[in-house]
Write an enzyme that holds these catalytic residues in place. Structure first.
Site, PDB file in Angstrom:
ATOM      1  N   ARG A  38       0.628  -1.122  -0.173  1.00 53.05           N
ATOM      2  CA  ARG A  38       0.187  -0.061  -0.022  1.00 53.05           C
ATOM      3  C   ARG A  38       0.554   1.440  -0.098  1.00 53.05           C
ATOM      4  O   ARG A  38       0.305   1.926  -0.730  1.00 53.05           O
ATOM      5  CB  ARG A  38      -0.955  -0.074   1.348  1.00 53.05           C
ATOM      6  CG  ARG A  38      -1.908  -1.039   1.227  1.00 53.05           C
ATOM      7  CD  ARG A  38      -2.790  -0.959   2.028  1.00 53.05           C
ATOM      8  NE  ARG A  38      -4.275  -2.187   1.760  1.00 53.05           N
ATOM      9  CZ  ARG A  38      -4.592  -1.791   2.837  1.00 53.05           C
ATOM     10  NH1 ARG A  38      -5.658  -1.989   3.638  1.00 53.05           N
ATOM     11  NH2 ARG A  38      -6.411  -2.491   2.327  1.00 53.05           N
ATOM     12  N   LYS A 198     -18.848 -16.246   3.544  1.00 52.15           N
ATOM     13  CA  LYS A 198     -20.155 -16.195   3.893  1.00 52.15           C
ATOM     14  C   LYS A 198     -21.023 -15.616   2.687  1.00 52.15           C
ATOM     15  O   LYS A 198     -20.905 -14.537   1.712  1.00 52.15           O
ATOM     16  CB  LYS A 198     -20.738 -15.201   4.868  1.00 52.15           C
ATOM     17  CG  LYS A 198     -20.480 -15.838   6.315  1.00 52.15           C
ATOM     18  CD  LYS A 198     -20.559 -14.912   7.543  1.00 52.15           C
ATOM     19  CE  LYS A 198     -22.130 -14.875   7.397  1.00 52.15           C
ATOM     20  NZ  LYS A 198     -21.936 -13.710   9.049  1.00 52.15           N
ATOM     21  N   GLY A 347      -8.266  -7.202   0.324  1.00 52.07           N
ATOM     22  CA  GLY A 347      -8.532  -8.998   0.973  1.00 52.07           C
ATOM     23  C   GLY A 347      -7.621  -9.891   0.633  1.00 52.07           C
ATOM     24  O   GLY A 347      -5.748  -9.419   0.592  1.00 52.07           O
ATOM     25  N   GLY A 370     -12.524  -4.153   1.486  1.00 52.87           N
ATOM     26  CA  GLY A 370     -13.895  -3.337   1.625  1.00 52.87           C
ATOM     27  C   GLY A 370     -14.769  -2.637   0.450  1.00 52.87           C
ATOM     28  O   GLY A 370     -15.419  -3.005   0.354  1.00 52.87           O
TER      29      GLY A 370
HETATM   30  P1  AMP Z   1     -14.048 -13.835   2.840  1.00 54.56           P
HETATM   31  O1  AMP Z   1     -13.951 -12.720   3.899  1.00 54.56           O
HETATM   32  O2  AMP Z   1     -15.241 -13.975   3.072  1.00 54.56           O
HETATM   33  O3  AMP Z   1     -14.334 -13.236   1.897  1.00 54.56           O
HETATM   34  O4  AMP Z   1     -13.665 -14.726   3.928  1.00 54.56           O
HETATM   35  C1  AMP Z   1     -12.762 -15.336   3.724  1.00 54.56           C
HETATM   36  C2  AMP Z   1     -12.354 -16.208   4.659  1.00 54.56           C
HETATM   37  O5  AMP Z   1     -13.307 -17.715   4.058  1.00 54.56           O
HETATM   38  C3  AMP Z   1     -10.866 -16.958   4.048  1.00 54.56           C
HETATM   39  O6  AMP Z   1     -10.445 -16.810   6.141  1.00 54.56           O
HETATM   40  C4  AMP Z   1     -11.225 -18.878   3.963  1.00 54.56           C
HETATM   41  O7  AMP Z   1     -10.644 -19.359   4.927  1.00 54.56           O
HETATM   42  C5  AMP Z   1     -12.580 -18.771   4.173  1.00 54.56           C
HETATM   43  N1  AMP Z   1     -12.833 -19.853   3.373  1.00 54.56           N
HETATM   44  C6  AMP Z   1     -13.221 -20.166   2.727  1.00 54.56           C
HETATM   45  N2  AMP Z   1     -13.603 -21.388   2.022  1.00 54.56           N
HETATM   46  C7  AMP Z   1     -14.032 -21.925   3.210  1.00 54.56           C
HETATM   47  C8  AMP Z   1     -14.910 -23.270   3.456  1.00 54.56           C
HETATM   48  N3  AMP Z   1     -14.719 -23.995   2.522  1.00 54.56           N
HETATM   49  N4  AMP Z   1     -15.196 -23.846   4.712  1.00 54.56           N
HETATM   50  C9  AMP Z   1     -14.731 -22.955   6.015  1.00 54.56           C
HETATM   51  N5  AMP Z   1     -13.738 -21.316   5.066  1.00 54.56           N
HETATM   52  C10 AMP Z   1     -13.503 -20.543   4.220  1.00 54.56           C
END
Ligand code: AMP
Length: 390
Positions: A38, A198, A347, A370
């Site tokens: 950054r 999620k 991110g 974000g």
């Molecule tokens: P996000 O912040 O929603 O982009 O989520 C990122 C996180 O999702 C990372 O820390 C990954 O470890 C987690 N992640 C990715 N795939 C899976 C999975 N199949 N089960 C649980 N966590 C996951």
């Protein structure tokens, strides 16, 4: 799509004091910067202003301190920035107050100083007008180059723009142009890859992207909610039950555009040392899916390599753990091989690409997690809205 805001190209900065909001929110371990991307990305704007005879006053937030907390001091950033610029960057002990004002007034054309973390004052995140005015009083002109903070209406990103002529820096312009062009006028085929934990975090991204893309590839934890919606049993994999209705509706509306995993890597937990590949129809009740499988990675990779524009946000599995990192790595490698425009949201996804040493192979890796997500949702970013129109 042209950038709709004025930039530093459009203003005379010679002999002026210019207040520049950067995103110097870098990872620190025991006071040592572990990734200075950054800071490096901010150099073109800072160099340009210095070369054109501006006195440059830099500001940023770092982390989420509650009040003054030396662990979140920007001092190490001033040192690193000085090394990269090859000239001294003075460090102010605060971002407002008499001493800082005196330092800013004494700054000469071609000199730079960095203010202490703006979040040492709670007025920053409250977008307090008086605090914004105090920041503005340090300079003649405001430049926002902090794309990573542009989705927040804080005093140093949005508030200050009400009290000074406000324009964009080069990094802000570059980020918005890459993301904006991809969304507004993509070269086709246009493929989006979404992953992460999620579904609920990405509902608006899915809604905004689906009508625009030729294919939407879904991996990561969020894929299991889609598989469940299709009637499969997904064992102990992540399930975002509240998003099931939404997922059902998009599967009905766009059955051909959405590609889901056909095989996954399952294990007892994220701490397991190995995983087993199974077809998605055969996920055992007592296991959780933690990565996409080899066949899925190959199918996704082929789509990515054949695309002219790819946007990727969210890892394909728990990439932080070696046994579950292969799917994310395969996608990063396919992006690197793709001859089209490849854009990586910030991110976790940017961290993954960096970890695999492939960041340089992408057309653009966003500095904002974000902020890029909100941009992909189709939302206006307050830090950009506040700038002068071109
Ligand atoms: P996000 O912040 O929603 O982009 O989520 C990122 C996180 O999702 C990372 O820390 C990954 O470890 C987690 N992640 C990715 N795939 C899976 C999975 N199949 N089960 C649980 N966590 C996951």
């Amino acid at each position: 799509m042209a950038f709709q805001k004025k930039t530093i190209r459009d203003v005379d900065v010679h002999g002026k004091r210019v207040l520049v909001r950067c995103d110097f929110n870098v990872p620190l371990e025991n006071g040592v910067i572990t990734d200075d991307r950054r800071i490096r990305e901010s150099l073109p704007t800072i160099r340009e202003l210095l070369n054109r005879g501006a006195a440059v006053i830099l500001m940023s937030h770092l982390g989420r301190p509650e009040g003054r907390d030396e662990r979140y001091s920007l001092k190490p950033v001033a040192v690193r920035l000085g090394e990269l610029l090859g000239r001294e960057v003075r460090f102010a002990p605060d971002c407002v107050g008499e001493e800082v004002k005196a330092m800013a007034s004494a700054l000469k054309p071609g000199e730079a100083m960095l203010l202490e973390n703006v979040r040492f004052h709670e007025e920053e995140t409250k977008n307090d007008p008086e605090f914004a005015q105090q920041l503005a009083s340090l300079a003649d002109l405001f430049v926002n180059d902090a794309f990573g903070s542009a989705h927040r209406a804080h005093a140093s990103t949005e508030g200050v723009a009400h009290y000074l002529p406000a324009v964009a820096g080069f990094l802000m312009e570059k980020e918005i142009q890459y993301l904006g062009r991809a969304l507004a006028d993509p070269s086709r085929p246009f493929v989006a890859v979404l992953g992460g934990a999620k579904v609920s975090d990405k509902i608006q991204v899915v809604e905004n992207l689906l009508p625009k893309v030729d294919a939407l590839l879904i991996g990561g934890g969020m894929a299991f909610t889609f598989l469940r919606a299709k009637g499969l049993t997904t064992g102990r994999s992540l399930l975002d039950a509240e998003s099931l209705d939404f997922v059902n509706s998009v599967l009905v509306e766009s059955p051909d555009k959405i590609l889901l995993p056909t095989d996954v890597v399952v294990a007892d937990s994220v701490d397991s040392e190995t995983g087993t590949e199974v077809r998605v129809e055969e996920i055992p009740e007592d296991k959780m899916g933690l990565d996409i499988g080899t066949a899925t990675a190959a199918t996704f990779a082929a789509r990515i390599e054949g695309a002219s524009t790819v946007i990727w946000n969210g890892p394909m599995g728990v990439f932080e753990k070696e046994p579950f990192s292969k799917g994310t790595k395969a996608i990063a490698e396919a992006m690197a091989r793709c001859q089209g425009v490849t854009i990586v949201g910030g991110g976790d996804t940017a961290a993954a690409v960096e970890k695999f040493g492939l960041a340089d192979k992408m057309t653009h890796v966003s500095t904002g997690g974000g902020a890029s997500l909100e941009f992909l949702e189709g939302k206006a970013l307050p830090g950009v809205v506040a700038l002068q129109d071109a």
